[in-house]
Design an enzyme around this catalytic site. Structure first.
Site, PDB file in Angstrom:
ATOM      1  N   ARG A  82       0.774  -1.143   0.009  1.00 46.42           N
ATOM      2  CA  ARG A  82      -0.062   0.149   0.010  1.00 46.42           C
ATOM      3  C   ARG A  82       0.855   1.334   0.102  1.00 46.42           C
ATOM      4  NH1 ARG A  82      -4.504   0.616   4.437  1.00 46.42           N
ATOM      5  NH2 ARG A  82      -2.768   1.113   5.638  1.00 46.42           N
ATOM      6  N   LYS A 184      -2.564   6.493   1.305  1.00 48.30           N
ATOM      7  CA  LYS A 184      -2.565   7.007   2.642  1.00 48.30           C
ATOM      8  C   LYS A 184      -1.505   8.354   2.597  1.00 48.30           C
ATOM      9  CE  LYS A 184      -2.563   4.738   7.233  1.00 48.30           C
ATOM     10  NZ  LYS A 184      -3.909   5.156   7.864  1.00 48.30           N
ATOM     11  N   GLU A 220     -16.482   5.707   3.931  1.00 49.17           N
ATOM     12  CA  GLU A 220     -15.609   5.296   5.125  1.00 49.17           C
ATOM     13  C   GLU A 220     -15.561   6.332   6.343  1.00 49.17           C
ATOM     14  OE1 GLU A 220     -11.219   4.901   4.555  1.00 49.17           O
ATOM     15  OE2 GLU A 220     -11.557   6.343   2.931  1.00 49.17           O
TER      16      GLU A 220
HETATM   17  C1  LIG Z   1      -9.024   6.923   6.229  1.00 50.58           C
HETATM   18  C2  LIG Z   1      -8.665   5.344   6.765  1.00 50.58           C
HETATM   19  N1  LIG Z   1      -9.584   4.305   6.255  1.00 50.58           N
HETATM   20  C3  LIG Z   1      -9.452   3.018   6.569  1.00 50.58           C
HETATM   21  C4  LIG Z   1      -8.399   2.592   7.370  1.00 50.58           C
HETATM   22  C5  LIG Z   1      -8.229   1.267   7.735  1.00 50.58           C
HETATM   23  O1  LIG Z   1      -7.153   0.894   7.284  1.00 50.58           O
HETATM   24  P1  LIG Z   1      -6.171  -0.548   7.943  1.00 50.58           P
HETATM   25  O2  LIG Z   1      -7.117  -1.715   8.081  1.00 50.58           O
HETATM   26  O3  LIG Z   1      -5.188  -0.979   6.918  1.00 50.58           O
HETATM   27  O4  LIG Z   1      -5.442   0.008   9.219  1.00 50.58           O
HETATM   28  C6  LIG Z   1      -7.346   3.773   7.947  1.00 50.58           C
HETATM   29  C7  LIG Z   1      -6.266   3.206   8.912  1.00 50.58           C
HETATM   30  O5  LIG Z   1      -6.402   2.956   9.889  1.00 50.58           O
HETATM   31  C8  LIG Z   1      -7.536   5.033   7.642  1.00 50.58           C
HETATM   32  O6  LIG Z   1      -6.686   6.149   8.044  1.00 50.58           O
END
Ligand SMILES: Cc1ncc(COP(=O)(O)O)c(C=O)c1O
Length: 339
Positions: A82, A184, A220
């Site tokens: 990622r 991210k 989300e």
């Molecule tokens: C905006 C956002 N969506 C989703 C997630 C979940 O991603 P992950 O399961 O890889 O931590 C995160 C991080 O935790 C995030 O910052």
């Protein structure tokens, strides 16, 4: 803070300076050999693109202490991949997966005393990041980069068991339809600071963003993905190019199918159809699985399972996921990297 003075039972999600962090510079077209350093202050040019144009990305993953004393990293290859996608989107050089995982291991080993004990519900949270640095002023990619990983011990998200939380639908967007939502990168989080702070001021755990194009579909949570369970037992989660592809979300999809025998639907989750869901939750590395008690939309609170109790499917998913992470439940092949 030395690890001796940490109270594992009251740990939250706060910065603590641990002993060592990994640091590697990109110069002359290659990553230099990384080193572990005690210094937690970065000395960078005032012209760094990370400071002016948001040329930076980050990751979040955890190391868990197991019953037998060994240490588990949960799917670090997924975080490495990622981060490579985030770097591509922002014209930054990739950190190879092997270097990423090796750096994670070095940081965990060098700070082993900060890993919360097995059974405490805590973990060592790793924060890898890549930033554009070096002398520059124009809007262009940086001449140099830094890749670093630091870590902090974090407590159980829920002290005393899983509890439902209320969330509110935001009228703001965190990312544009063809923007950087799936990467991210700091800019997405800068955009979410004000809506998140307003949600918390109004006693919600966080806000939920709708799709930026039509504002009709759930995307989300500010720092976690959304999932819901239908009355006939389907696991539903939004699919959108502006949602961050969470590794917890991906893992729950796989566990829901293979371990709980649930049908999984990745698709549109219309906000005016949330009555169809029996349970809902937010999932992420930090949030683990946060049951959603209710969602406030247009001044009405829509309650899912209950405001006080956690639904049975959410509970089973939580048990399976956390069991796999801490080594109590057999993990699917390739998910656990021993430190
Ligand atoms: C905006 C956002 N969506 C989703 C997630 C979940 O991603 P992950 O399961 O890889 O931590 C995160 C991080 O935790 C995030 O910052």
């Amino acid at each position: 803070m030395g690890h001796e003075s940490i109270n594992w039972d009251t740990l939250g999600f706060d910065y603590i300076k641990t002993d060592k962090r990994y640091l590697s510079h990109w110069r002359d077209g290659a990553w230099q050999e990384g080193t572990l350093t005690e210094d937690n202050v970065l000395h960078i040019s005032e012209g760094s693109t990370a400071l002016h144009y948001g040329q930076q990305c980050f990751e979040g993953l955890k190391a868990y202490r197991c019953k037998d004393g060994s240490i588990n990293l949960f799917r670090p290859d997924q975080n490495a991949q990622r981060m490579q996608r985030s770097c591509s989107r922002l014209l930054m050089p990739h950190v190879p997966t092997e270097q990423f995982i090796e750096a994670c291991k070095q940081v965990v080993k060098a700070n082993e005393h900060f890993i919360p004990p097995y059974g405490s519900g805590g973990a060592l949270y790793l924060r890898p990041f890549v930033i554009g640095v070096g002398d520059n002023i124009g809007v262009r990619t940086a001449p140099e980069f830094i890749f670093s990983i630091f870590c902090i011990p974090v407590g159980a998200y829920f002290k005393g068991g899983l509890k439902p939380n209320n969330f509110v639908i935001s009228s703001y967007d965190r990312a544009a339809p063809n923007g950087t939502g799936a990467a991210k990168v700091g800019g997405n989080y800068a955009a979410s600071l004000m809506p998140g702070s307003e949600a918390k001021k109004n006693s919600f755990a966080d806000c939920i963003y709708l799709d930026p194009q039509t504002h009709s579909k759930i995307e989300e949570v500010g720092s976690a993905n959304f999932f819901a369970i239908t009355a006939d037992g389907k696991f539903v989660t939004p699919k959108s190019p502006s949602v961050l592809p969470g590794i917890t979300r991906l893992s729950l999809i796989e566990l829901a199918q293979s371990r709980l025998g649930l049908e999984v639907v990745e698709g549109d989750v219309f906000i005016d159809k949330i009555d169809e869901f029996k349970e809902a939750g937010a999932c992420g590395t930090a949030a683990v699985i946060t049951p959603i008690g209710g969602i406030s939309y247009k001044d009405k609170l829509h309650v899912f399972y209950s405001q006080t109790e956690v639904g049975p499917v959410t509970q089973r998913l939580y048990k399976e996921l956390t069991g796999v992470q801490s080594g109590d439940v057999e993990a699917p092949a390739g998910w656990i990297v021993k430190v």
